[in-house]
Each structure stands twice: as C-alpha cells, then as structure tokens.
Design a protein around this motif. Structure first.
Motif, short mmCIF file in Angstrom:
data_model
loop_
_atom_site.label_atom_id
_atom_site.label_comp_id
_atom_site.label_asym_id
_atom_site.label_seq_id
_atom_site.Cartn_x
_atom_site.Cartn_y
_atom_site.Cartn_z
N PHE A 77 48.43 26.87 73.13
CA PHE A 77 48.40 28.15 73.83
C PHE A 77 49.65 28.98 73.51
CE2 PHE A 77 46.16 25.37 77.06
CZ PHE A 77 44.89 25.74 76.64
N ALA A 78 49.60 30.25 73.89
CA ALA A 78 50.75 31.13 73.72
C ALA A 78 51.98 30.60 74.46
CB ALA A 78 50.41 32.54 74.20
N HIS A 92 55.01 29.41 64.41
CA HIS A 92 54.16 28.75 65.40
C HIS A 92 53.11 29.71 65.94
CE1 HIS A 92 53.53 25.78 68.75
NE2 HIS A 92 53.13 26.87 69.38
N GLU A 93 53.53 30.91 66.28
CA GLU A 93 52.61 31.89 66.85
C GLU A 93 51.54 32.29 65.84
OE1 GLU A 93 50.93 34.14 69.84
OE2 GLU A 93 52.49 32.59 69.94
N LYS A 94 51.91 32.34 64.58
CA LYS A 94 50.97 32.71 63.52
C LYS A 94 49.93 31.62 63.29
CE LYS A 94 50.84 33.94 58.60
NZ LYS A 94 51.67 34.16 57.38
N LEU A 95 50.33 30.36 63.42
CA LEU A 95 49.48 29.25 63.02
C LEU A 95 48.77 28.54 64.18
CD1 LEU A 95 51.74 27.45 60.37
CD2 LEU A 95 49.84 29.02 59.95
N ARG A 96 49.26 28.69 65.39
CA ARG A 96 48.88 27.78 66.48
C ARG A 96 47.40 27.77 66.82
NH1 ARG A 96 47.80 30.46 71.10
NH2 ARG A 96 48.53 32.62 71.25
N LEU A 97 46.69 28.86 66.60
CA LEU A 97 45.28 28.93 66.99
C LEU A 97 44.44 29.36 65.79
CD1 LEU A 97 43.24 28.62 69.27
CD2 LEU A 97 43.62 31.03 69.84
N GLU A 101 38.99 31.98 76.83
CA GLU A 101 38.96 32.87 75.66
C GLU A 101 38.63 32.08 74.39
OE1 GLU A 101 42.68 34.87 75.50
OE2 GLU A 101 42.43 35.88 77.44
N ILE A 102 39.25 30.91 74.25
CA ILE A 102 39.00 30.08 73.07
C ILE A 102 37.56 29.58 73.06
CG2 ILE A 102 39.59 27.88 71.97
CD1 ILE A 102 42.49 28.36 72.99
#
Length: 228
Positions: free
Chosen positions: A117-118, A133-138, A170-171
């Motif tokens: 999650f964010a 991390h933010e670019k790849l995490r989801l 959301e996911i």
C-alpha cells in the motif's frame, strides 16, 4: 543465488498457518517498505551465494513436505526457476511469497501475493528508495497474471493504517475472479503489542466483507527472531 537463511519452523501466516515448513529466504528486494521485518534481505541485504544443488540438499535434510520460498523478493533470484523445478521433482509443496511486482511462470503450489500500500513507502527514510518503491509497489497486471496462472493463491495484505482498507477495495476492483476467502488481512507489527490494537479494527473489517483475518503466529510464539 544469494541466500540469507534456510530454516525449519512452522508457517506463521496465511492459509497454511501452523504447518511445519522449510523456509528458503533469498536476499535482495526491489522494494523498501519502511516497516520491513527482514531488513537483512532488503535495506541491508546479507547472505551467501549458493548453488541450487546445495540448497536442495539442505532442504532434503529436513523431514518436511512444505517449502516456502521467501525473501526479500524471491522472484529476483536468477536461479529460482531451476530451484522450483528441483523441489517439484522431489514432490515438495512450494509456496512462493512475493510482493507481486514481478511475474515468472515457475513450478509452485501456492502463490502468496502481498501487494504493498501507499502507507508502506519510506518517504521519511530514503527519498531515492521511496520514489522507486512508489513506482513499483503496485503492479495490477502482475497480480492478475498470478491469479490466472497459479494453482492456488492468497492475497495477503499487510495492513498498517485504516486508509489501507480503502486501498484494498480499490485493488480488488481492478482484478477479476478474486474470491473473498482468498483475501487475507494481516496487521503490521513485529511485536504482540504493535499487532494487538490493529487487530481489533482489521478483524471487524474482515467480518463485514468476508475476508480472512491473518494472525502472525510466529510473532506470538517466538517474537521477531531470525530462523523462526
């Protein structure tokens, strides 16, 4: 492949909780969760390079049918496919624990998917890693690929703050063919004292939506110790 540790314990998380299992923990990760409970495989990766035959020999030294390939991020390991084939030939039940940012078609029995999650992004710790991390995490397409191809799966979400609950929905809204009883919510924390207050509101959310509550049995039994 770089291995941080191999040990025989019980599975402390997920639908196989309580089963004796051999853990093969690779070192190296493409994410940097601020709360990572195995920093020796991510922030400060440790371990030694071992060939597949050596790893399999150690696994076979234990009288145990279940093998958990974990990390770090095991799907980064260059010899993972060879290792999975070797374990499959030995008729081992293979669980792959992954953040589901990378898809590889390798022999396994259970894909344990843990999208981040964010709230996991380490903005206060390391800006460079936070941006990656933010670019790849989801990676929704990667998660869906596992759902479509894995013999069995679980979506095991590490829940830190209540905003994470909205992100779960959301996911799930972007995925197809997800069964609610395969969705597991696990409180973030490496001590019973950290887990307990989160457990109460997470449990209520599970009850309201038909998700599974996921304890961290190894923390309850052993604390946050390596090799457990």
């Amino acid at each position: 492949m770089k291995i941080a540790e191999i040990f025989h314990s019980i599975q402390g998380e997920g639908i196989l909780t309580g089963l004796p299992s051999i853990f093969v923990r690779t070192s190296g990760c493409n994410l940097r969760c601020w709360y990572c409970d195995t920093p020796y495989t991510s922030w400060n990766p440790e371990g030694e390079n071992r060939d597949v035959a050596d790893i399999v020999r150690e696994v076979l030294s234990y009288d145990c049918d279940h093998v958990v390939l974990t990390g770090g991020e095991p799907l980064l390991a260059p010899d993972l496919d060879e290792l999975c084939h070797a374990l499959h030939e030995q008729e081992k039940h293979i669980t792959i624990e992954t953040a589901a940012t990378i898809f590889k078609s390798v022999p396994h029995n259970l894909a344990s998917l843990s999208p981040k999650f964010a709230s996991s992004t380490p903005w206060q710790r390391d800006l460079r890693w936070a941006e990656q991390h933010e670019k790849l995490r989801l990676q929704i397409p990667v998660i869906q690929a596992f759902l479509d191809h894995a013999p069995d799966y679980q979506l095991k979400f590490v829940v830190d703050v209540q905003d994470d609950l909205d992100e779960i929905h959301e996911i799930l809204g972007q995925l197809s063919s997800v069964s609610n009883d395969k969705v597991l919510l696990m409180p973030q924390g490496v001590t019973v004292e950290e887990i307990e207050p989160r457990a109460k509101w997470i449990l209520e959310h599970c009850r309201a939506h038909g998700f599974r509550y996921c304890p961290r049995l190894h923390i309850e039994l052993f604390g946050n110790q390596r090799g457990t």
